[in-house]
Design a protein around this motif. Structure first.
Motif, PDB file in Angstrom:
ATOM      1  N   LYS A  51       0.828  -1.212   0.000  1.00  0.00           N
ATOM      2  CA  LYS A  51       0.000   0.000   0.000  1.00  0.00           C
ATOM      3  C   LYS A  51       0.863   1.262   0.000  1.00  0.00           C
ATOM      4  O   LYS A  51       0.502   2.275  -0.610  1.00  0.00           O
ATOM      5  CB  LYS A  51      -0.926   0.006   1.208  1.00  0.00           C
ATOM      6  CG  LYS A  51      -2.071  -0.983   1.145  1.00  0.00           C
ATOM      7  CD  LYS A  51      -3.183  -0.466   0.260  1.00  0.00           C
ATOM      8  CE  LYS A  51      -4.409  -1.353   0.299  1.00  0.00           C
ATOM      9  NZ  LYS A  51      -5.489  -0.831  -0.576  1.00  0.00           N
ATOM     10  N   THR A  71       1.039   5.320  -2.515  1.00  0.00           N
ATOM     11  CA  THR A  71       0.708   6.540  -1.786  1.00  0.00           C
ATOM     12  C   THR A  71       1.507   7.699  -2.351  1.00  0.00           C
ATOM     13  O   THR A  71       2.417   7.512  -3.175  1.00  0.00           O
ATOM     14  CB  THR A  71       1.026   6.424  -0.280  1.00  0.00           C
ATOM     15  OG1 THR A  71       2.454   6.367  -0.106  1.00  0.00           O
ATOM     16  CG2 THR A  71       0.389   5.203   0.336  1.00  0.00           C
ATOM     17  N   TYR A  87      -0.923  10.539   8.177  1.00  0.00           N
ATOM     18  CA  TYR A  87      -1.216  10.104   6.807  1.00  0.00           C
ATOM     19  C   TYR A  87      -1.636   8.631   6.808  1.00  0.00           C
ATOM     20  O   TYR A  87      -2.597   8.239   6.136  1.00  0.00           O
ATOM     21  CB  TYR A  87       0.004  10.317   5.925  1.00  0.00           C
ATOM     22  CG  TYR A  87      -0.257  10.068   4.451  1.00  0.00           C
ATOM     23  CD1 TYR A  87      -0.442  11.136   3.583  1.00  0.00           C
ATOM     24  CD2 TYR A  87      -0.327   8.781   3.918  1.00  0.00           C
ATOM     25  CE1 TYR A  87      -0.690  10.924   2.222  1.00  0.00           C
ATOM     26  CE2 TYR A  87      -0.575   8.557   2.580  1.00  0.00           C
ATOM     27  CZ  TYR A  87      -0.754   9.628   1.732  1.00  0.00           C
ATOM     28  OH  TYR A  87      -1.014   9.422   0.406  1.00  0.00           O
ATOM     29  N   TYR A 143      -5.202   7.925   5.375  1.00  0.00           N
ATOM     30  CA  TYR A 143      -5.196   7.592   3.960  1.00  0.00           C
ATOM     31  C   TYR A 143      -4.732   6.170   3.613  1.00  0.00           C
ATOM     32  O   TYR A 143      -4.872   5.748   2.467  1.00  0.00           O
ATOM     33  CB  TYR A 143      -4.319   8.584   3.185  1.00  0.00           C
ATOM     34  CG  TYR A 143      -4.768  10.015   3.312  1.00  0.00           C
ATOM     35  CD1 TYR A 143      -6.048  10.395   2.956  1.00  0.00           C
ATOM     36  CD2 TYR A 143      -3.913  11.000   3.812  1.00  0.00           C
ATOM     37  CE1 TYR A 143      -6.479  11.701   3.071  1.00  0.00           C
ATOM     38  CE2 TYR A 143      -4.336  12.324   3.929  1.00  0.00           C
ATOM     39  CZ  TYR A 143      -5.620  12.666   3.560  1.00  0.00           C
ATOM     40  OH  TYR A 143      -6.038  13.977   3.676  1.00  0.00           O
ATOM     41  N   VAL A 144      -4.146   5.427   4.561  1.00  0.00           N
ATOM     42  CA  VAL A 144      -3.634   4.091   4.243  1.00  0.00           C
ATOM     43  C   VAL A 144      -4.437   2.996   4.947  1.00  0.00           C
ATOM     44  O   VAL A 144      -4.942   2.076   4.308  1.00  0.00           O
ATOM     45  CB  VAL A 144      -2.136   3.976   4.596  1.00  0.00           C
ATOM     46  CG1 VAL A 144      -1.623   2.566   4.269  1.00  0.00           C
ATOM     47  CG2 VAL A 144      -1.330   5.017   3.824  1.00  0.00           C
ATOM     48  N   GLY A 174      -6.189   4.946  -1.177  1.00  0.00           N
ATOM     49  CA  GLY A 174      -4.906   4.523  -1.724  1.00  0.00           C
ATOM     50  C   GLY A 174      -5.040   4.071  -3.168  1.00  0.00           C
ATOM     51  O   GLY A 174      -6.095   3.604  -3.600  1.00  0.00           O
ATOM     52  N   LEU A 204      -2.967   9.725  -6.968  1.00  0.00           N
ATOM     53  CA  LEU A 204      -3.018  10.358  -5.652  1.00  0.00           C
ATOM     54  C   LEU A 204      -2.417  11.759  -5.697  1.00  0.00           C
ATOM     55  O   LEU A 204      -2.927  12.694  -5.069  1.00  0.00           O
ATOM     56  CB  LEU A 204      -2.286   9.496  -4.624  1.00  0.00           C
ATOM     57  CG  LEU A 204      -2.947   8.152  -4.301  1.00  0.00           C
ATOM     58  CD1 LEU A 204      -2.047   7.318  -3.415  1.00  0.00           C
ATOM     59  CD2 LEU A 204      -4.289   8.362  -3.622  1.00  0.00           C
ATOM     60  N   TYR A 260       2.413  16.367  -0.928  1.00  0.00           N
ATOM     61  CA  TYR A 260       2.220  15.031  -1.502  1.00  0.00           C
ATOM     62  C   TYR A 260       1.788  15.084  -2.966  1.00  0.00           C
ATOM     63  O   TYR A 260       1.346  14.079  -3.514  1.00  0.00           O
ATOM     64  CB  TYR A 260       1.157  14.276  -0.696  1.00  0.00           C
ATOM     65  CG  TYR A 260       1.431  14.240   0.786  1.00  0.00           C
ATOM     66  CD1 TYR A 260       2.527  13.550   1.293  1.00  0.00           C
ATOM     67  CD2 TYR A 260       0.602  14.908   1.682  1.00  0.00           C
ATOM     68  CE1 TYR A 260       2.792  13.523   2.658  1.00  0.00           C
ATOM     69  CE2 TYR A 260       0.849  14.883   3.048  1.00  0.00           C
ATOM     70  CZ  TYR A 260       1.951  14.192   3.526  1.00  0.00           C
ATOM     71  OH  TYR A 260       2.198  14.160   4.878  1.00  0.00           O
TER      72      TYR A 260
END
Length: 595
Positions: free
Chosen positions: A276, A280, A315, A319-320, A466, A472, A498
């Motif tokens: 994963k 990202t 994060y 988000y993960v 993800g 992303l 990011y």
């Protein structure tokens, strides 16, 4: 007796006329007193255009003596533009009990106003006009209109947005017989479908109803490192598998053979997390820090604790981890492929309700829509796909059709209606297939429509799932553009961390720092944008604005000249731009306009 009656009538008439004149005089005196003593302030001034709206706060104060029982005083607020030919009424401040507060012993009203931005409003004027009104009878006396702010400062609009998405890439011709793969996401520490999925489970309905001889269904699950227990992944797979069996027994009448099995998770949680991480937008050093923990000799509890202390801990959580709480369903079956010509004709007949919907599968119907370049015809075919299959791809592609139609529509109301339809269909696609591209598309539709809070919510949804780093980064970049539009410059800078090293990223970092008055940082990022797109008009124009902010006439002149050389539409933009108002008539500005 007649004499007395006449005298009485004269007296009554005189009293009425006197009362009218007295009322009018009272109202006129109220207006004069207000014009002399009222205080009107506007923040910001000049007005500022952000995104598709202009928002400002207007504060009004009046003397105590203007708050009365028989008369009321109010201030109308409006905006004049197009050489004062157009007037947009924005609202009013109504000084009646219950609608104001006392500040320094004066009746005070502070109110936020918002109205839509249009380029033609740039050189307008914010106006107020006081009026006194008799509560009985409604007689009104107006004061003189007064300008309280000029507008608009459009520097926040010098941002770069993408919001570009298209139809699902055509894969039917190569993969018509490949398995369908669906993913369902769960809440933290949850494996009960009824508590999490709701209408999203409808995405499976058409697979239960597929008219095929047999189906092989494999289900596996996964969990995030911070979840309690070690068997949450297995519980999720079991719940989905049982749900599939139960629904097939209820809904299927074709007698097809269905084999549903649960598969053990092939990867450990650490391995899934490492995979994963590669999908990202995290910087390389943050990924390395996390991988070092995962590959260490620590036990699971120690690793979980250590992950909470890393720089990217927030994060990971946002988000993960949500994308690891899932069950994966693979549905395998074989079909014979029809020719393109046959598919197109059958799809047309389905759309026209001249053929039964089951003569084509969902994939065949969707593929047929790619065979025509006409948007209206695509719309009809994707509408037929929605009606007959109810699957995510049909909703997504139909939403994309409406987005494409909206991009080409010049009438504001029609454009908004098309965007509403796009959002409706993209929302259903998101229910059925929650992935980064789908939620990015939905966020973009809301963004283009000007519904900023909804757009921000769906950008966040997309990022939590993800996906491919490039996708992303694009999502973070457009999320940052939205944050600039709503004035959240620090949040925009955090998101752009990011967003990769793209032209859009550097331009929006430059703008964020410019609006935060960090001129050195702004100049550095605009320089990076020019390295990626040499002689870019917008980058040079932005540097010219920076020159105006820092009183650097030489930088203003050289950069504005470069911008105009690259794109002569910036001549008129510069003439109208309030950023250069103190330079008009001076050599640095006037010489730059001469290419």
């Amino acid at each position: 007796m007649q004499f007395l009656t006449n005298q009485t009538n004269k007296l009554v008439f005189t009293l009425i006329v006197g009362s009218i004149f007295s009322s009018g005089c009272t109202l006129q005196r109220m207006v004069r007193q207000a014009e002399k003593n009222q205080i009107i302030t506007v923040e910001p001034s000049p007005l500022v255009a952000n995104g598709q709206n202009i928002t400002f706060e207007l504060k009004g104060q009046i003397p105590n003596s203007l708050v009365r029982d028989k008369q009321r005083y109010k201030v109308d607020v409006f905006y004049l533009y197009n050489n004062d030919e157009k007037r947009e009424n924005l609202g009013s401040l109504n000084f009646e009990f219950g609608e104001f507060l006392f500040e320094k012993e004066k009746p005070t009203i502070s109110k936020v106003f918002t109205f839509p931005y249009l380029p033609e409003k740039q050189n307008g004027k914010l106006m107020v006009q006081g009026l006194a009104i008799a509560k009985k009878g409604g007689e009104t006396k107006y004061g003189k209109p007064k300008q309280v702010a000029i507008g608009l400062n459009t520097t926040p609009l010098l941002l770069v947005r993408n919001n570009d998405f298209s139809f699902i890439p055509e894969t039917y011709s190569e993969g018509a017989n490949k398995p369908a793969v669906l993913t369902f996401y769960f809440e933290e520490n949850q494996a009960k479908l009824q508590n999490y999925a709701g209408s999203k489970l409808q995405t499976l309905e058409q697979y239960f109803l597929d008219n095929v001889a047999s189906q092989t269904v494999k289900v596996s699950g996964s969990q995030s490192p911070d979840e309690a227990g070690t068997n949450m992944a297995e519980k999720r797979a079991t719940a989905v598998a049982q749900y599939y069996r139960d629904r097939v027994n209820v809904l299927d009448y074709s007698g097809k053979k269905v084999n549903v099995t649960t598969q053990p998770t092939q990867e450990k949680a650490d391995e899934i997390l490492i995979r994963k991480l590669k999908a990202t937008a995290l910087p390389k050093k943050d990924v390395q820090e996390i991988v070092a923990i995962l590959e260490s000799d620590k036990n699971n509890a120690q690793k979980t604790a250590a992950l909470k202390t890393v720089a990217a801990a927030e994060y990971l959580e946002n988000y993960v981890y949500p994308g690891m709480r899932a069950a994966y369903i693979e549905i395998n079956y074989n079909r014979n492929r029809k020719s393109d010509y046959e598919l197109y004709l059958l799809a047309r007949r389905i759309a026209e309700e001249k053929a039964d919907s089951d003569v084509l599968t969902e994939d065949e119907l969707q593929y047929a829509a790619t065979l025509t370049p006409l948007l209206n015809e695509k719309r009809k075919l994707y509408e037929a796909a929605v009606k007959t299959t109810d699957k995510w791809a049909a909703y997504y592609n139909l939403g994309t059709v409406y987005m494409e139609m909206a991009r080409k529509e010049y009438r504001p109301k029609a454009k908004q209606e098309l965007l509403t339809r796009a959002i409706h269909n993209l929302t259903f696609a998101g229910f059925r297939n929650p992935t980064v591209p789908v939620y990015y598309s939905l966020a973009s539709a809301y963004h283009i429509r000007g519904e900023m809070l909804e757009a921000l919510q769906y950008y966040d949804y997309a990022l939590r799932l993800g996906g491919e780093p490039e996708m992303l980064q694009r999502t973070f970049a457009d999320k940052a553009a939205l944050e600039i539009e709503i004035g959240q410059y620090d949040d925009a800078i955090a998101s752009l961390r990011y967003a990769g090293n793209s032209y859009q990223t550097n331009m929006n970092l430059g703008l964020s720092y410019l609006l935060k008055e960090n001129y050195e940082g702004a100049l550095a990022y605009y320089g990076k944008a020019l390295e990626l797109k040499p002689n870019d008009a917008l980058a040079n124009y932005s540097i010219a604005v920076l020159g105006a902010h820092t009183n650097d006439a030489a930088l203003l002149e050289s950069s504005l000249r470069k911008a105009i050389k690259a794109d002569n539409t910036f001549v008129q933009k510069a003439i109208n731009d309030l950023e250069f108002r103190t330079y008009k008539g001076k050599p640095a500005f006037e010489d730059a306009l001469i290419r």
